[in-house]
Design a protein around this motif. Sequence first.
Motif, PDB file in Angstrom:
ATOM      1  N   MET A   1       0.852  -1.193   0.000  1.00  0.00           N
ATOM      2  CA  MET A   1       0.000   0.000   0.000  1.00  0.00           C
ATOM      3  C   MET A   1       0.889   1.245   0.000  1.00  0.00           C
ATOM      4  O   MET A   1       1.924   1.285   0.665  1.00  0.00           O
ATOM      5  N   PHE A   2       0.458   2.264  -0.720  1.00  0.00           N
ATOM      6  CA  PHE A   2       1.237   3.497  -0.761  1.00  0.00           C
ATOM      7  C   PHE A   2       0.397   4.646  -0.207  1.00  0.00           C
ATOM      8  O   PHE A   2      -0.831   4.551  -0.053  1.00  0.00           O
ATOM      9  N   ASP A  18      10.445   2.692   2.471  1.00  0.00           N
ATOM     10  CA  ASP A  18      11.105   3.707   1.644  1.00  0.00           C
ATOM     11  C   ASP A  18      11.991   4.618   2.494  1.00  0.00           C
ATOM     12  O   ASP A  18      11.662   4.938   3.645  1.00  0.00           O
ATOM     13  N   VAL A  19      13.126   5.029   1.909  1.00  0.00           N
ATOM     14  CA  VAL A  19      14.011   6.011   2.538  1.00  0.00           C
ATOM     15  C   VAL A  19      13.932   7.278   1.707  1.00  0.00           C
ATOM     16  O   VAL A  19      14.082   7.235   0.486  1.00  0.00           O
ATOM     17  N   LEU A  20      13.653   8.402   2.362  1.00  0.00           N
ATOM     18  CA  LEU A  20      13.548   9.653   1.617  1.00  0.00           C
ATOM     19  C   LEU A  20      14.128  10.818   2.405  1.00  0.00           C
ATOM     20  O   LEU A  20      14.329  10.731   3.619  1.00  0.00           O
ATOM     21  N   ARG A  21      14.405  11.893   1.664  1.00  0.00           N
ATOM     22  CA  ARG A  21      14.940  13.109   2.263  1.00  0.00           C
ATOM     23  C   ARG A  21      13.871  14.193   2.182  1.00  0.00           C
ATOM     24  O   ARG A  21      13.307  14.423   1.108  1.00  0.00           O
ATOM     25  N   VAL A  55       1.317   8.647   8.199  1.00  0.00           N
ATOM     26  CA  VAL A  55       2.499   7.894   7.792  1.00  0.00           C
ATOM     27  C   VAL A  55       3.526   8.034   8.908  1.00  0.00           C
ATOM     28  O   VAL A  55       3.880   9.155   9.292  1.00  0.00           O
ATOM     29  N   GLN A  56       3.991   6.911   9.425  1.00  0.00           N
ATOM     30  CA  GLN A  56       4.986   6.932  10.490  1.00  0.00           C
ATOM     31  C   GLN A  56       6.364   6.606   9.920  1.00  0.00           C
ATOM     32  O   GLN A  56       6.484   5.826   8.972  1.00  0.00           O
ATOM     33  N   ALA A  57       7.377   7.252  10.485  1.00  0.00           N
ATOM     34  CA  ALA A  57       8.739   7.060   9.972  1.00  0.00           C
ATOM     35  C   ALA A  57       9.742   7.183  11.106  1.00  0.00           C
ATOM     36  O   ALA A  57       9.452   7.770  12.155  1.00  0.00           O
ATOM     37  N   GLU A  58      10.930   6.628  10.865  1.00  0.00           N
ATOM     38  CA  GLU A  58      12.026   6.716  11.833  1.00  0.00           C
ATOM     39  C   GLU A  58      13.109   7.624  11.250  1.00  0.00           C
ATOM     40  O   GLU A  58      13.504   7.466  10.091  1.00  0.00           O
ATOM     41  N   VAL A  59      13.566   8.584  12.048  1.00  0.00           N
ATOM     42  CA  VAL A  59      14.599   9.514  11.589  1.00  0.00           C
ATOM     43  C   VAL A  59      15.948   8.796  11.598  1.00  0.00           C
ATOM     44  O   VAL A  59      16.372   8.249  12.618  1.00  0.00           O
ATOM     45  N   ASP A  97       5.533   2.708   8.693  1.00  0.00           N
ATOM     46  CA  ASP A  97       4.153   2.216   8.705  1.00  0.00           C
ATOM     47  C   ASP A  97       3.225   3.243   8.061  1.00  0.00           C
ATOM     48  O   ASP A  97       3.469   4.452   8.118  1.00  0.00           O
ATOM     49  N   ILE A  98       2.178   2.748   7.426  1.00  0.00           N
ATOM     50  CA  ILE A  98       1.142   3.598   6.834  1.00  0.00           C
ATOM     51  C   ILE A  98      -0.178   3.237   7.502  1.00  0.00           C
ATOM     52  O   ILE A  98      -0.617   2.079   7.448  1.00  0.00           O
TER      53      ILE A  98
END
Length: 213
Positions: A1-2, A18-21, A55-59, A97-98
């Motif tokens: 899922m996106f 995904d890794v993004l800046r 959308v959850q992300a880790e720094v 996680d989404i």
Amino acid sequence: MFAVLKTGGKQYKVQSGDVLRVEKLAATAGEKIQFNEILMVGSTIGAPLVEGAAVQAEVIDQIKGEKLIHYVKRRRKHSSQRRKGHRQQLTLLRVTDILEKGADKSGVKAAVGAGSVSGAAVAAAAPKAAAKKAAPKAEKKAAPAKSAGGDDLKKLSGVGPALEKKLHEAGVTTFAQIAAWGADDIAEMDEKLSFKGRIEREGWVEQAKELAK
């Protein structure tokens, strides 16, 4: 899922892993953050945001982008040129996680741009702003009223509304008062109102005697 999220004025299409800046966020490496401005999740399109999605992300790290050169040259008689380098501050993160629902119950810190006011600060300031808006405006200070029985001093030569107001503030409201002025009174009033010689030059005393009849 996106999902399609919005941060730093830009939109990013992401999937888990995904890794993004992105534009620099107020977070440290290893911290978990959550993006709440979600424009789309799978086939669900927001209007403009998808309610309850996140959308959850880790720094991973705080980094800098590639160096950009800004060069300006003016071709004129007195020509000038300027060269300036810039490296944008960014945050490198990994999507973990989404969430389609339950974003408000996750307990994860919301992603906030570096230097921005946090959501908690905005919430704390809201009641104060509402109270300030609801407070009635202070009434304008009423202009000092004419004394009872006061004359229209604007009938004197050279006296307008502003000068009449100054005379009222000095306690002069009638032609009879001016008609009774002696040399000492004229000198004192000249000094008080800062227009030396004007009273005699305009002939206020004689005019006041006529107007007081």
